[in-house]
Design a protein around this motif. Structure first.
Motif, PDB file in Angstrom:
ATOM      1  N   GLY A 132       0.803  -1.218   0.000  1.00 59.11           N
ATOM      2  CA  GLY A 132       0.000   0.000   0.000  1.00 59.11           C
ATOM      3  C   GLY A 132       0.836   1.267   0.000  1.00 59.11           C
ATOM      4  O   GLY A 132       1.728   1.480  -0.815  1.00 59.11           O
ATOM      5  N   ASP A 133       0.550   2.173   0.986  1.00 58.08           N
ATOM      6  CA  ASP A 133       1.211   3.480   1.050  1.00 58.08           C
ATOM      7  C   ASP A 133       2.693   3.347   1.341  1.00 58.08           C
ATOM      8  O   ASP A 133       3.501   4.158   0.854  1.00 58.08           O
ATOM      9  N   GLU A 134       3.098   2.345   2.139  1.00 60.88           N
ATOM     10  CA  GLU A 134       4.516   2.156   2.420  1.00 60.88           C
ATOM     11  C   GLU A 134       5.287   1.858   1.149  1.00 60.88           C
ATOM     12  O   GLU A 134       6.386   2.381   0.924  1.00 60.88           O
ATOM     13  N   PHE A 135       4.729   1.009   0.291  1.00 61.57           N
ATOM     14  CA  PHE A 135       5.401   0.705  -0.980  1.00 61.57           C
ATOM     15  C   PHE A 135       5.490   1.944  -1.870  1.00 61.57           C
ATOM     16  O   PHE A 135       6.504   2.174  -2.544  1.00 61.57           O
ATOM     17  N   LYS A 136       4.434   2.784  -1.892  1.00 65.13           N
ATOM     18  CA  LYS A 136       4.453   4.010  -2.687  1.00 65.13           C
ATOM     19  C   LYS A 136       5.535   4.962  -2.182  1.00 65.13           C
ATOM     20  O   LYS A 136       6.272   5.575  -2.968  1.00 65.13           O
ATOM     21  N   ARG A 137       5.632   5.121  -0.841  1.00 66.23           N
ATOM     22  CA  ARG A 137       6.684   5.975  -0.283  1.00 66.23           C
ATOM     23  C   ARG A 137       8.066   5.448  -0.626  1.00 66.23           C
ATOM     24  O   ARG A 137       8.984   6.215  -0.935  1.00 66.23           O
ATOM     25  N   TYR A 138       8.215   4.126  -0.575  1.00 63.18           N
ATOM     26  CA  TYR A 138       9.504   3.538  -0.932  1.00 63.18           C
ATOM     27  C   TYR A 138       9.847   3.798  -2.402  1.00 63.18           C
ATOM     28  O   TYR A 138      10.993   4.119  -2.760  1.00 63.18           O
ATOM     29  N   VAL A 139       8.840   3.704  -3.287  1.00 64.36           N
ATOM     30  CA  VAL A 139       9.066   3.976  -4.717  1.00 64.36           C
ATOM     31  C   VAL A 139       9.440   5.432  -4.941  1.00 64.36           C
ATOM     32  O   VAL A 139      10.352   5.750  -5.717  1.00 64.36           O
ATOM     33  N   ASN A 140       8.759   6.367  -4.243  1.00 66.14           N
ATOM     34  CA  ASN A 140       9.096   7.791  -4.372  1.00 66.14           C
ATOM     35  C   ASN A 140      10.514   8.073  -3.880  1.00 66.14           C
ATOM     36  O   ASN A 140      11.246   8.872  -4.479  1.00 66.14           O
ATOM     37  N   LYS A 141      10.908   7.409  -2.799  1.00 69.37           N
ATOM     38  CA  LYS A 141      12.268   7.572  -2.281  1.00 69.37           C
ATOM     39  C   LYS A 141      13.291   7.076  -3.296  1.00 69.37           C
ATOM     40  O   LYS A 141      14.327   7.717  -3.535  1.00 69.37           O
ATOM     41  N   LEU A 142      13.016   5.939  -3.918  1.00 69.45           N
ATOM     42  CA  LEU A 142      13.918   5.417  -4.942  1.00 69.45           C
ATOM     43  C   LEU A 142      14.002   6.360  -6.139  1.00 69.45           C
ATOM     44  O   LEU A 142      15.080   6.538  -6.729  1.00 69.45           O
ATOM     45  N   ARG A 143      12.885   6.973  -6.510  1.00 67.12           N
ATOM     46  CA  ARG A 143      12.902   7.897  -7.646  1.00 67.12           C
ATOM     47  C   ARG A 143      13.740   9.130  -7.345  1.00 67.12           C
ATOM     48  O   ARG A 143      14.484   9.611  -8.210  1.00 67.12           O
ATOM     49  N   SER A 144      13.616   9.674  -6.122  1.00 64.13           N
ATOM     50  CA  SER A 144      14.440  10.829  -5.756  1.00 64.13           C
ATOM     51  C   SER A 144      15.916  10.464  -5.761  1.00 64.13           C
ATOM     52  O   SER A 144      16.764  11.234  -6.230  1.00 64.13           O
ATOM     53  N   LYS A 145      16.241   9.270  -5.255  1.00 67.58           N
ATOM     54  CA  LYS A 145      17.631   8.824  -5.278  1.00 67.58           C
ATOM     55  C   LYS A 145      18.114   8.627  -6.710  1.00 67.58           C
ATOM     56  O   LYS A 145      19.283   8.921  -7.025  1.00 67.58           O
ATOM     57  N   GLN A 261       5.603  13.492  -9.720  1.00 67.41           N
ATOM     58  CA  GLN A 261       4.898  13.237  -8.460  1.00 67.41           C
ATOM     59  C   GLN A 261       3.410  13.553  -8.601  1.00 67.41           C
ATOM     60  O   GLN A 261       2.543  12.809  -8.132  1.00 67.41           O
ATOM     61  N   GLU A 262       3.102  14.707  -9.292  1.00 66.97           N
ATOM     62  CA  GLU A 262       1.700  15.056  -9.505  1.00 66.97           C
ATOM     63  C   GLU A 262       1.001  14.003 -10.366  1.00 66.97           C
ATOM     64  O   GLU A 262      -0.157  13.645 -10.124  1.00 66.97           O
ATOM     65  N   CYS A 263       1.747  13.483 -11.372  1.00 67.10           N
ATOM     66  CA  CYS A 263       1.178  12.435 -12.228  1.00 67.10           C
ATOM     67  C   CYS A 263       0.861  11.183 -11.420  1.00 67.10           C
ATOM     68  O   CYS A 263      -0.171  10.548 -11.610  1.00 67.10           O
ATOM     69  N   GLU A 264       1.756  10.840 -10.491  1.00 66.78           N
ATOM     70  CA  GLU A 264       1.500   9.677  -9.637  1.00 66.78           C
ATOM     71  C   GLU A 264       0.264   9.880  -8.781  1.00 66.78           C
ATOM     72  O   GLU A 264      -0.560   8.971  -8.615  1.00 66.78           O
ATOM     73  N   GLU A 265       0.127  11.100  -8.226  1.00 65.24           N
ATOM     74  CA  GLU A 265      -1.067  11.384  -7.412  1.00 65.24           C
ATOM     75  C   GLU A 265      -2.337  11.299  -8.258  1.00 65.24           C
ATOM     76  O   GLU A 265      -3.336  10.709  -7.849  1.00 65.24           O
ATOM     77  N   LYS A 266      -2.294  11.910  -9.484  1.00 59.14           N
ATOM     78  CA  LYS A 266      -3.468  11.841 -10.365  1.00 59.14           C
ATOM     79  C   LYS A 266      -3.776  10.400 -10.764  1.00 59.14           C
ATOM     80  O   LYS A 266      -4.939   9.997 -10.858  1.00 59.14           O
ATOM     81  N   LYS A 267      -2.704   9.646 -10.984  1.00 55.79           N
ATOM     82  CA  LYS A 267      -2.914   8.243 -11.352  1.00 55.79           C
ATOM     83  C   LYS A 267      -3.565   7.474 -10.210  1.00 55.79           C
ATOM     84  O   LYS A 267      -4.444   6.638 -10.437  1.00 55.79           O
ATOM     85  N   SER A 268      -3.118   7.772  -8.955  1.00 62.67           N
ATOM     86  CA  SER A 268      -3.741   7.115  -7.800  1.00 62.67           C
ATOM     87  C   SER A 268      -5.216   7.489  -7.697  1.00 62.67           C
ATOM     88  O   SER A 268      -6.077   6.634  -7.459  1.00 62.67           O
ATOM     89  N   GLN A 269      -5.519   8.807  -7.911  1.00 66.29           N
ATOM     90  CA  GLN A 269      -6.918   9.223  -7.886  1.00 66.29           C
ATOM     91  C   GLN A 269      -7.722   8.556  -8.988  1.00 66.29           C
ATOM     92  O   GLN A 269      -8.857   8.125  -8.789  1.00 66.29           O
ATOM     93  N   TYR A 270      -7.101   8.444 -10.161  1.00 68.42           N
ATOM     94  CA  TYR A 270      -7.783   7.784 -11.288  1.00 68.42           C
ATOM     95  C   TYR A 270      -8.064   6.316 -10.980  1.00 68.42           C
ATOM     96  O   TYR A 270      -9.150   5.811 -11.271  1.00 68.42           O
ATOM     97  N   ASP A 271      -7.054   5.643 -10.379  1.00 66.85           N
ATOM     98  CA  ASP A 271      -7.250   4.234 -10.041  1.00 66.85           C
ATOM     99  C   ASP A 271      -8.382   4.061  -9.045  1.00 66.85           C
ATOM    100  O   ASP A 271      -9.220   3.151  -9.187  1.00 66.85           O
ATOM    101  N   SER A 272      -8.411   4.932  -8.011  1.00 66.68           N
ATOM    102  CA  SER A 272      -9.493   4.820  -7.025  1.00 66.68           C
ATOM    103  C   SER A 272     -10.848   5.105  -7.671  1.00 66.68           C
ATOM    104  O   SER A 272     -11.833   4.416  -7.411  1.00 66.68           O
ATOM    105  N   CYS A 273     -10.888   6.141  -8.540  1.00 67.16           N
ATOM    106  CA  CYS A 273     -12.152   6.469  -9.232  1.00 67.16           C
ATOM    107  C   CYS A 273     -12.582   5.318 -10.145  1.00 67.16           C
ATOM    108  O   CYS A 273     -13.760   4.958 -10.201  1.00 67.16           O
ATOM    109  N   ALA A 274     -11.590   4.738 -10.862  1.00 62.83           N
ATOM    110  CA  ALA A 274     -11.918   3.613 -11.748  1.00 62.83           C
ATOM    111  C   ALA A 274     -12.436   2.425 -10.946  1.00 62.83           C
ATOM    112  O   ALA A 274     -13.370   1.732 -11.381  1.00 62.83           O
ATOM    113  N   ALA A 275     -11.826   2.195  -9.760  1.00 66.73           N
ATOM    114  CA  ALA A 275     -12.301   1.085  -8.924  1.00 66.73           C
ATOM    115  C   ALA A 275     -13.735   1.328  -8.468  1.00 66.73           C
ATOM    116  O   ALA A 275     -14.572   0.418  -8.473  1.00 66.73           O
TER     117      ALA A 275
END
Length: 349
Positions: A132-145, A261-275
């Protein structure tokens, strides 16, 4: 609650309809097998006799079926369509129940495999699998690195390119120096200036040649210094011309990171809306399915009532004709009636 209600309906169907039918089928198969086991061993003649009897019985059954069809064809033809539809619905219902049962078993198997894989992963690296959110935070951390790594890598590439230019300049200078040393050595060999046995005149000439070579070397070094200065000036100009581009590039990288980062947030919103829309679509499909079933049921009731109406109208018409014949003044017409009491007789004709 809706999923629990569906599961309850499915389990009720299994317990009340599917499993009893299967159990009855198994019991009948068991009885047949027990009868076969209880029978004594049969020879080829007995088998031939049984086959003959089976053929005779099948012929008698076919004759009885034909007679029954000829006798009850008008009544059965009215309900054959509904029987066929009921049979088709029953077969579809059984098939869907089996598919649902298979899917549930597959889900249980996959959940067990997921638990097993998670335990294996924890045993291998000692860390729990992120969700869930922990994996997303880990992915964002990897992207910044990864962004920082690309930036440092670009700086290293610039330093490496500058180091290559300086190394090439050093090699050119060493090559020039070696050439001058070889020319000097050739002149000394040619002039015979070697060792301590040379005369003063040779020493003076060697001194003159040496001073001349020193002057040439000095001029060569000056030329090389001018070349190095020009190269440094050219490198500085290139750096100064590339500085605004690099600055703009850094801003664009930062903007790209923000947009990512904004695209990821929009994508998350889109996924929730699609669900959510998918869930609504499923509920609407279920509602449509129930309404269709209700419509089919109402159509069946309508046809049944219509048939009963036609039967009642036919019976009413028959009763009217009977009453008309019974109350007719014509004696012959009255005799045609089912209920007829003749004059002077005490019985019903």
């Amino acid at each position: 609650m809706k999923s629990l209600e569906e599961e309850t309906k499915f389990n009720t169907y299994l317990v009340s309809e599917k499993f009893p039918r299967e159990l009855e089928t198994k019991k009948q198969s068991l009885l047949l097998l027990q009868k076969v086991v209880a029978e004594p061993a049969m020879g080829q003649s007995d088998l031939n006799e049984l086959e003959t009897k089976i053929k005779e019985v099948n012929a008698q059954i076919n004759q009885l079926i034909e007679k029954r069809m000829m006798k009850y064809e008008p009544v059965d033809s009215k309900f054959s369509m509904y029987r066929q539809q009921a049979s088709i619905i029953s077969r579809k219902k059984n098939a869907k129940a089996e598919e649902l049962q298979t899917a549930k078993e597959e889900i249980i198997t996959l959940e067990r495999q997921m638990i097993q894989k998670s335990s294996q992963a924890r045993e291998l690296d000692g860390t729990e699998v992120l969700k869930g959110d922990e994996f997303k935070r880990y992915v964002n951390k990897l992207r910044s690195k990864n962004t920082l790594y690309k930036k440092k890598r670009l700086e290293i590439a610039e330093i490496t390119a500058e180091y290559g230019i300086l190394q090439r300049t050093e090699e050119l200078l060493k090559q020039r120096h070696e050439d001058i040393q070889q020319q000097l050595q050739a002149i000394e060999d040619k002039k015979g200036i070697s060792g301590y046995s040379y005369t003063q005149e040779e020493l003076e000439r060697v001194s003159a040649v040496k001073s001349e070579m020193d002057d040439m070397k000095g001029r060569t070094l000056d030329n090389m210094s001018d070349m190095v200065k020009k190269l440094n000036t050219l490198v500085a100009d290139k750096k100064s011309s590339l500085a605004p581009i690099i600055k703009d590039l850094r801003q664009l990288r930062q903007k790209c990171q923000e947009l990512t980062q904004e695209c990821e947030e929009k994508k998350s919103q889109y996924d929730s809306c699609a669900a959510g829309l998918e869930s609504k679509r499923s509920s609407l499909e279920q509602e449509v399915k129930s309404l269709r079933e209700e419509c089919l049921q109402e159509e069946s009731n309508y046809h049944q009532v219509n048939c009963m109406k036609m039967i009642s109208e036919a019976q009413l018409q028959r009763v009217k004709e009977e009453v008309k014949m019974y109350v007719s003044s014509d004696q012959q017409e009255r005799k045609k009636a089912v209920r007829y009491r003749g004059p002077g007789s005490g019985h019903l004709y």
